[in-house]
Motif scaffolding. Structure first.
Motif, mmCIF file in Angstrom:
data_model
loop_
_atom_site.group_PDB
_atom_site.id
_atom_site.type_symbol
_atom_site.label_atom_id
_atom_site.label_comp_id
_atom_site.label_asym_id
_atom_site.label_seq_id
_atom_site.Cartn_x
_atom_site.Cartn_y
_atom_site.Cartn_z
ATOM 1 N N LEU A 103 -3.833 -2.518 -2.869
ATOM 2 C CA LEU A 103 -3.489 -1.576 -3.941
ATOM 3 C C LEU A 103 -4.171 -0.237 -3.721
ATOM 4 C CD1 LEU A 103 -2.071 -0.987 -6.590
ATOM 5 C CD2 LEU A 103 -4.057 -1.925 -7.801
ATOM 6 N N ARG A 104 -5.464 -0.278 -3.382
ATOM 7 C CA ARG A 104 -6.186 0.966 -3.129
ATOM 8 C C ARG A 104 -5.574 1.712 -1.952
ATOM 9 N NH1 ARG A 104 -12.419 0.465 -1.838
ATOM 10 N NH2 ARG A 104 -11.606 -0.155 0.200
ATOM 11 N N SER A 105 -5.188 0.991 -0.910
ATOM 12 C CA SER A 105 -4.574 1.624 0.268
ATOM 13 C C SER A 105 -3.257 2.291 -0.102
ATOM 14 C CB SER A 105 -4.339 0.574 1.361
ATOM 15 O OG SER A 105 -5.561 -0.001 1.781
ATOM 16 N N ALA A 106 -2.468 1.577 -0.950
ATOM 17 C CA ALA A 106 -1.172 2.132 -1.363
ATOM 18 C C ALA A 106 -1.360 3.393 -2.185
ATOM 19 C CB ALA A 106 -0.395 1.085 -2.155
ATOM 20 N N LEU A 107 -2.302 3.361 -3.132
ATOM 21 C CA LEU A 107 -2.546 4.529 -3.982
ATOM 22 C C LEU A 107 -3.115 5.698 -3.178
ATOM 23 C CD1 LEU A 107 -4.046 2.787 -7.148
ATOM 24 C CD2 LEU A 107 -1.764 3.771 -6.885
ATOM 25 N N THR A 108 -3.925 5.368 -2.160
ATOM 26 C CA THR A 108 -4.476 6.414 -1.300
ATOM 27 C C THR A 108 -3.372 7.137 -0.538
ATOM 28 O OG1 THR A 108 -6.490 5.092 -1.024
ATOM 29 C CG2 THR A 108 -6.157 6.897 0.519
ATOM 30 N N SER A 109 -2.373 6.370 -0.095
ATOM 31 C CA SER A 109 -1.263 6.947 0.682
ATOM 32 C C SER A 109 -0.268 7.688 -0.189
ATOM 33 C CB SER A 109 -0.530 5.842 1.454
ATOM 34 O OG SER A 109 -1.389 5.233 2.387
ATOM 35 N N LEU A 110 -0.332 7.462 -1.511
ATOM 36 C CA LEU A 110 0.691 8.012 -2.403
ATOM 37 C C LEU A 110 0.771 9.539 -2.336
ATOM 38 C CD1 LEU A 110 2.817 7.248 -4.496
ATOM 39 C CD2 LEU A 110 1.049 7.437 -6.265
#
Length: 408
Positions: A20-27
């Motif tokens: 989740l953190r990785s996805a939000l970071t890439s957003l």
């Protein structure tokens, strides 16, 4: 010696643990890349649409109009002081080189009737060369001839909008319509050209210029026309053609060196270039604004990676304590940052492709997805990962192993 394969594997596993953190970071990168590409695609498509609309109205054109008359110092508008004549059009065609076609034009809005159907439309009195200059093509029937112009024949060509409004699905060929109170035989219909801005290029009727002057419009000054359309052979010679026409009309109208012209010439090529340049500038402006989100995305990556360093202080200390090199820790965090930004860039490109396709369809402009722009955006997103990932990676690699192990 630094083991690139194992370091990369550790970086990827670390990202998987915190999906989740990785996805939000890439957003942020996803939004930035997709926004930039979509804006450029829309801008390019809109520019092509403008160009297509201009070309559908004719290319390499000069429009010559009478200047405005003045009453009490007040301008009455273009064409209110008739100064152009059929003879002017003939002189231009005979004496000016590098010209493909010359067509005199007079036009008025008229009520048109067939049976119990009626429609308000623009009626153009002109010659067959106007159709060539403006890229109008015959759909059904035939165009009127120069013989029809000579004989002031009551014949006409109608656009597809007029044909639909008056005749529906019935063929209008050889039918008689009334323009005002004058009967005209329909010789043919024109192929659909669509709208150019607010102007419907199919909502019009063409009749011989002499018929318009003698039997429909009437003229206060016999032989005068509202405008003359000149089609040049190519864009390179159009400016010279314009200068030559100006000199010729000055001579014919007895205009002295210091006197104001009683006509004006508009160059369509210059207008087209200005329009394309304006649209492209606007697209670049939008893309520049959208690119700010890439910067924001990069800052987001840096912030999350700094938080990650704090959270993983003990893990980093353990690795350093058992012999991991500073360069390995640095590389791991850089790989994580570059992976996040590159993955975000890739997803952004995919979203931009479908987003551009959908918006182009809704706006009815050409779909123009530039893969070179997409590639540059992807490379730039990876660069952002390196740029903004370096500081947290450097901080992680320089942790003191003893202090890191004591960290709570």
């Amino acid at each position: 010696m630094m083991d690139l394969k194992s370091t990369t594997k550790m970086a990827i596993n670390s990202l998987k643990v915190n999906k989740l953190r990785s996805a939000l970071t890439s957003l942020g990168i996803i939004i930035g890349v997709s926004a930039v590409i979509i804006m450029l695609a829309i801008g390019t498509g809109a520019s092509k649409q403008v160009q297509a609309n201009m070309e559908s109205m004719g290319s390499n054109l000069l429009t010559i109009r009478s200047t405005s008359a003045r009453t009490g110092g007040v301008s009455l508008g273009i064409g209110t002081r008739p100064s152009l004549t059929l003879k002017d059009a003939t002189a231009i065609e005979k004496m000016i080189p590098d010209i493909d076609a010359v067509a005199p034009v007079s036009n008025e809005s008229k009520q048109v009737m067939y049976g119990n159907q009626n429609w308000q439309t623009n009626v153009y009195g002109t010659t067959p060369k106007y159709l060539y200059a403006k890229n109008y093509e015959i759909d059904l029937g035939r165009r009127f001839s120069f013989e029809d112009v000579k004989n002031s024949a009551k014949v006409c060509l109608i656009g597809s909008t007029v044909a639909t409004e008056l005749f529906g699905d019935v063929s209008p060929i050889d039918k008689v319509i009334r323009i005002g109170n004058v009967p005209f035989k329909v010789l043919g219909t024109l192929k659909t050209k669509g709208s150019s801005g607010p102007f419907d290029q199919d909502d019009l009727i063409f009749i011989p210029i002499t018929t318009a002057q003698k039997k429909l419009f009437g003229v206060s000054f016999p032989g005068t026309v509202k405008m003359i359309i000149v089609k040049g052979q190519d864009a390179d010679t159009l400016n010279n053609v314009e200068k030559n026409i100006e000199e010729l009309l000055k001579q014919r109208h007895n205009i002295g060196k210091n006197q104001v012209n009683d006509f004006e010439i508009r160059n369509s090529a210059e207008f087209q270039e200005k329009m394309k340049s304006t649209v492209q500038t606007f697209a670049i402006l939008l893309a520049s604004i959208a690119s700010v989100s890439l910067l924001v995305g990069g800052i987001g990556i840096m912030n999350i990676m700094l938080v990650s360093v704090t959270e993983r202080t003990k893990e980093i200390g353990t690795r350093l304590a058992i012999g991991a090199l500073e360069s390995e820790v640095l590389l791991q965090f850089l790989i994580e940052a570059v992976t996040l930004s590159s993955l975000g860039g890739l997803i952004g490109i995919i979203l931009a492709f479908f987003g551009s396709l959908g918006i182009s369809h809704l706006m009815q402009i050409p779909f123009d997805f530039d893969y070179s722009v997409a590639l540059i955006a992807f490379i730039f997103s990876a660069f952002i990962g390196i740029l903004f990932g370096y500081l947290p990676a450097r901080r992680a690699s320089r942790l003191n192993p003893i202090d890191a192990l004591r960290h709570e």
